[in-house]
Design an enzyme around this catalytic site. Sequence first.
Site, PDB file in Angstrom:
ATOM      1  N   HIS A 169      -2.795   4.145  11.481  1.00  0.00           N
ATOM      2  CA  HIS A 169      -1.903   5.255  11.179  1.00  0.00           C
ATOM      3  C   HIS A 169      -1.853   6.250  12.316  1.00  0.00           C
ATOM      4  O   HIS A 169      -2.858   6.511  12.972  1.00  0.00           O
ATOM      5  CB  HIS A 169      -2.457   5.957   9.920  1.00  0.00           C
ATOM      6  CG  HIS A 169      -1.574   6.969   9.307  1.00  0.00           C
ATOM      7  ND1 HIS A 169      -2.045   8.021   8.563  1.00  0.00           N
ATOM      8  CD2 HIS A 169      -0.236   7.111   9.303  1.00  0.00           C
ATOM      9  CE1 HIS A 169      -1.043   8.748   8.122  1.00  0.00           C
ATOM     10  NE2 HIS A 169       0.077   8.213   8.567  1.00  0.00           N
ATOM     11  N   GLU A 228      -5.351  15.651   9.572  1.00  0.00           N
ATOM     12  CA  GLU A 228      -6.134  15.259   8.407  1.00  0.00           C
ATOM     13  C   GLU A 228      -7.609  15.612   8.588  1.00  0.00           C
ATOM     14  O   GLU A 228      -8.296  15.027   9.428  1.00  0.00           O
ATOM     15  CB  GLU A 228      -6.001  13.749   8.192  1.00  0.00           C
ATOM     16  CG  GLU A 228      -4.556  13.253   8.136  1.00  0.00           C
ATOM     17  CD  GLU A 228      -4.449  11.739   8.034  1.00  0.00           C
ATOM     18  OE1 GLU A 228      -5.480  11.079   7.824  1.00  0.00           O
ATOM     19  OE2 GLU A 228      -3.332  11.222   8.184  1.00  0.00           O
ATOM     20  N   HIS A 278      -8.825  13.826  11.920  1.00  0.00           N
ATOM     21  CA  HIS A 278      -7.849  12.987  12.609  1.00  0.00           C
ATOM     22  C   HIS A 278      -6.614  13.848  12.803  1.00  0.00           C
ATOM     23  O   HIS A 278      -5.836  14.068  11.888  1.00  0.00           O
ATOM     24  CB  HIS A 278      -7.591  11.708  11.804  1.00  0.00           C
ATOM     25  CG  HIS A 278      -8.847  10.897  11.638  1.00  0.00           C
ATOM     26  ND1 HIS A 278      -9.570  10.866  10.480  1.00  0.00           N
ATOM     27  CD2 HIS A 278      -9.520  10.135  12.526  1.00  0.00           C
ATOM     28  CE1 HIS A 278     -10.642  10.100  10.646  1.00  0.00           C
ATOM     29  NE2 HIS A 278     -10.633   9.653  11.881  1.00  0.00           N
ATOM     30  N   HIS A 332       0.850  -1.178   0.000  1.00  0.00           N
ATOM     31  CA  HIS A 332       0.000   0.000   0.000  1.00  0.00           C
ATOM     32  C   HIS A 332       0.888   1.231   0.000  1.00  0.00           C
ATOM     33  O   HIS A 332       1.703   1.407   0.902  1.00  0.00           O
ATOM     34  CB  HIS A 332      -0.866  -0.033   1.271  1.00  0.00           C
ATOM     35  CG  HIS A 332      -2.084   0.813   1.211  1.00  0.00           C
ATOM     36  ND1 HIS A 332      -2.040   2.165   1.001  1.00  0.00           N
ATOM     37  CD2 HIS A 332      -3.388   0.496   1.333  1.00  0.00           C
ATOM     38  CE1 HIS A 332      -3.272   2.642   1.001  1.00  0.00           C
ATOM     39  NE2 HIS A 332      -4.108   1.652   1.197  1.00  0.00           N
ATOM     40  N   TYR A 391     -16.248   5.697   1.399  1.00  0.00           N
ATOM     41  CA  TYR A 391     -14.794   5.720   1.554  1.00  0.00           C
ATOM     42  C   TYR A 391     -14.341   4.354   2.052  1.00  0.00           C
ATOM     43  O   TYR A 391     -14.916   3.809   2.992  1.00  0.00           O
ATOM     44  CB  TYR A 391     -14.427   6.831   2.534  1.00  0.00           C
ATOM     45  CG  TYR A 391     -12.965   6.909   2.878  1.00  0.00           C
ATOM     46  CD1 TYR A 391     -11.998   7.052   1.878  1.00  0.00           C
ATOM     47  CD2 TYR A 391     -12.537   6.860   4.197  1.00  0.00           C
ATOM     48  CE1 TYR A 391     -10.653   7.125   2.194  1.00  0.00           C
ATOM     49  CE2 TYR A 391     -11.193   6.946   4.528  1.00  0.00           C
ATOM     50  CZ  TYR A 391     -10.256   7.076   3.520  1.00  0.00           C
ATOM     51  OH  TYR A 391      -8.932   7.143   3.840  1.00  0.00           O
TER      52      TYR A 391
HETATM   53 FE   LIG Z   1      -3.916   9.137   8.066  1.00  0.00          FE
END
Ligand SMILES: [Fe+2]
Length: 455
Positions: free
Chosen positions: A352, A358, A383, A309, A367
């Site tokens: 993450h 974000e 986030h 990814h 999404y």
């Molecule tokens: Fe992220």
Amino acid sequence: MNVQMPSAFQQAPAGHVASGSGLTPGYMSGFGNGFESEALPGALPVARNSPQRCPYGLYAEQLSGSPFTAPRVANERSWLYRIFPTVTHFGEFHPAEIGLWRTAPSPETRLPIAPYRWDPIAIPAEPLSFVEGIRTMTTAGDAGAQAGMGAHLYFVTRSMEDEYFYNSDGEMLIVAQEGQLRLWTEFGIIDIEPGEIAVIPRGVKMRVELLGGPARGYVCENYGGAFTLPERGPIGANCMANQRDFLTPCAAFEDREAPSKMYVKWGGDLWVCDLDRSPLDVVAWHGNYAPYKYDLRKYSPVGPILYDHADPSIFTVLTSPSETPGTANIDFVVFCDRWLVAENTFRPPWYHMNVMSEFMGLVHGVYDAKTGGGFQPGGCSLHNMMLPHGPDVDAFEKASTVELKPHKLEGTLAFMFETRFPQAISAFAAESPAFQKSYAGYGRKLAKHFDPSKP
Ligand SMILES: [Fe+2]
């Protein structure tokens, strides 16, 4: 009203043409070009910027988007040839009601650290112009230091009529989510619909009209360096957002005398003065500092074609650079339709933590990190810096057990305003009924799969 049809000076495919329903904007293709356009033949001075007398008795005015001495790659300015210079469009300013528009620094709330998400907010019934309908969700950095951003929602239920606006605090990236907007700018006319964005540089005057019904969407107010295309590195000269898909309007102007109002956002406040004519009186212009639009559906994504990814930076449409190479003031990132083909790979975004923060929105579809239903078109999420986030339990369980075949994500369009600065949540956002108070617990719903007997 005397609306003039522009004739594209070069590059423009057609200029404006009259249609049964009114005007159809004409555009010039390219990103950051030295564009030139005139709405009357010969209005653009030849071979000089500031002749002793301009054609048609116009005034010459320069609009500088960068310091005069900025390096060539970042030097932005345009020359405008207008019926009256902007000093004539300036009266005695008075404070105006800024409503729910906030500017960084704006520490209105002190919520516990957590991921945050909001349901879509319905378009209000009350009359709201584009300026009146801005609702700030987050602010970051410091507008006075020309660093950071504001993330806003907009709700428009009425067109601006004899009202004009420009923003001194930042460039505005408008993401249409519902309804169509016509942006009458000094440089010409831009229409956008859901799936498209427009970028209005700092200091560019405009009025916003509705085309049809009410409209809703997102605004990234960029206090820092102007958005530009990201470097492509080893990707090379093609794909991602291609230059030819960015469209800048052909010149169009109004020679309209009518009692009008000019609103200016400056230093976090809104100011208003009375005018007796339209300031959208630019008959010709040339330069590389101009508004533009882009259809996000034309983004050409690249990604892993065997396994694993890539970082979401591969989906960067535009970036606002900071003084530190590779550390963006803002990245504008889009998650659009694409094929997922990676073998033996957990395909959605990974879990993450990030030094950047974000802010996400969803234009339409689903999404792929949030398939549990809580992230809706028109909604948004935050986030923040160094706070954990990742797929919800529904997305994790499906993606970690599904038989992997080439799979196309279709009908999806999510985006992110990612900034190097932590984002402060506005009082409007914190107190909104759309605020999902239970969202922060999504991570704790993940099941324990660890079994030391099964490597
Ligand atoms: Fe992220």
